[in-house]
Design an enzyme around this catalytic site. Structure first.
Site, PDB file in Angstrom:
ATOM      1  N   LYS A   1       0.846  -1.203   0.000  1.00 29.80           N
ATOM      2  CA  LYS A   1       0.000   0.000   0.000  1.00 29.80           C
ATOM      3  C   LYS A   1       0.879   1.250   0.000  1.00 29.80           C
ATOM      4  O   LYS A   1       0.613   2.218  -0.708  1.00 29.80           O
ATOM      5  CB  LYS A   1      -0.928  -0.022   1.222  1.00 29.80           C
TER       6      LYS A   1
ATOM      7  N   GLN B   1      -5.000  -1.764   9.361  1.00 29.40           N
ATOM      8  CA  GLN B   1      -4.751  -3.063   8.750  1.00 29.40           C
ATOM      9  C   GLN B   1      -5.332  -4.172   9.630  1.00 29.40           C
ATOM     10  O   GLN B   1      -4.995  -4.291  10.805  1.00 29.40           O
ATOM     11  CB  GLN B   1      -3.233  -3.260   8.551  1.00 29.40           C
TER      12      GLN B   1
ATOM     13  N   ASP C   1     -11.512   2.076   3.649  1.00 28.59           N
ATOM     14  CA  ASP C   1     -11.826   0.653   3.488  1.00 28.59           C
ATOM     15  C   ASP C   1     -13.322   0.438   3.279  1.00 28.59           C
ATOM     16  O   ASP C   1     -13.751  -0.642   2.864  1.00 28.59           O
ATOM     17  CB  ASP C   1     -11.387  -0.124   4.745  1.00 28.59           C
TER      18      ASP C   1
END
Ligand code: NDP
Length: 286
Positions: free
Chosen positions: A51, A95, A118
């Site tokens: 990322k 994460q 997300d």
């Protein structure tokens, strides 16, 4: 046809790069993504590195917060609160998975929904449910973009999604429904799974079981989107679908690796730019 997620994603990245240049010219700053990683999960470390690399390539600023597994839930909530209040931060990504002592849902709900790149916050999930989506979970979003890229029209098509997780199965089912598909969501308790899957014009496999779906599950001429990331008997990366066994009967299939995976990270970059526009009231040019 092999649906080349790597190539499609590379093309989209070029467009995102141009968009960041335009943003910089207009707003005198670039979008910024904050990523929080807790613990030493190897896969998570790799995902975070990828990322970071994608941000760098596109020109998005990335802030990495890495903590050891003893980092407490309270400390994490405080860190999120600071990032929520920081106007220079456009996206926040935690994460997953988090260590057991941290309540994942509580943490997700602490993120400002407008920074939730997300797309897991209940407000964003509700918007998705209502078809008023803004920040959509990255893997399902990537699948819809792949279908668009191959000019596949879902109108009236039978879609079977195998897997009902909150991050893949459920959101992609809703997106397909919003595109006028007739959607079946199958899972571990579904009876006659082969027959159910065999009906599908589009089969979305998201169970996490290496090469589980062979030709007995796949209709001739179907499009197969393989979400699974598994290791086969030779420890090689493979999907949920037995690629070699179905590749000659399908209309299109995403390979593993190189299918859905690259799209997921690219959609995270896209969501970060969309979050920037959401918060800056600008016209989203992407
Ligand atoms: P989960 O483990 O959360 O969900 C798996 C789903 O599959 C569950 O709904 C489960 O049913 C269902 N299932 C399991 N076994 C069977 C079976 N034999 N028959 C029918 N259904 C079954 O997984 P995720 O959704 O998080 O991920 C799925 C896969 O996708 C994994 O391999 C993961 O690594 C991969 N993945 C890939 C991404 C990418 O970027 N390419 C991103 C996210 C995930 P039930 O609910 O009844 O238990």
């Amino acid at each position: 046809m092999i649906i080349d997620g790597k190539e499609i994603s590379a093309n989209i990245k070029e467009k995102l790069k141009d968009e960041v240049v335009k943003i910089k010219e207009t707003y005198s700053r670039v979008p910024k993504l904050a990523v929080i990683l807790i613990g030493d999960n190897q896969a998570s470390q790799t995902y975070v590195r990828n990322k970071e690399r994608a941000c760098k390539y596109i020109g998005i600023d990335s802030l990495m917060y890495k903590h050891d597994s003893s980092f407490s839930e309270d400390e994490l909530l405080l860190e999120i609160e600071k990032l929520n209040c920081d106007d220079s931060v456009d996206g926040i990504l935690i994460q997953l998975p988090l260590p057991d002592h941290i309540d994942e849902q509580r943490v997700i709900e602490a993120i400002d929904p407008d920074k939730d790149v997300d797309g897991f916050h209940p407000i964003n999930i509700s918007k998705l449910f209502l078809g008023k989506h803004s920040l959509v979970p990255c893997t399902p979003k990537g699948m819809m973009v792949l279908l668009e890229e191959i000019n596949y029209n879902l109108d009236g098509k039978e879609v079977v999604v195998v897997g009902r997780s909150n991050i893949v199965g459920k959101p992609v089912s809703l997106l397909c429904l919003h595109h006028n598909a007739t959607v079946t969501i199958a899972h571990s308790k579904t009876k006659n799974l082969k027959e159910v899957c065999k009906r599908a014009d589009v089969l979305i496999a998201a169970v996490g079981k290496a090469k589980y779906f062979n030709h007995e599950y796949v209709k001739d001429g179907a499009v197969v989107l393989d979400v699974g990331i598994n290791r086969d008997e030779n420890n090689r990366l493979c999907g949920d679908v037995d690629f070699e066994d179905v590749k000659d009967i399908v209309q299109g299939i995403t390979p593993v690796p190189g299918g859905i995976g690259p799209m997921t990270i690219t959609m995270l970059m896209k969501n970060t730019i969309e979050a920037f526009y959401l918060r800056n009231g600008g016209k989203n040019g992407i």
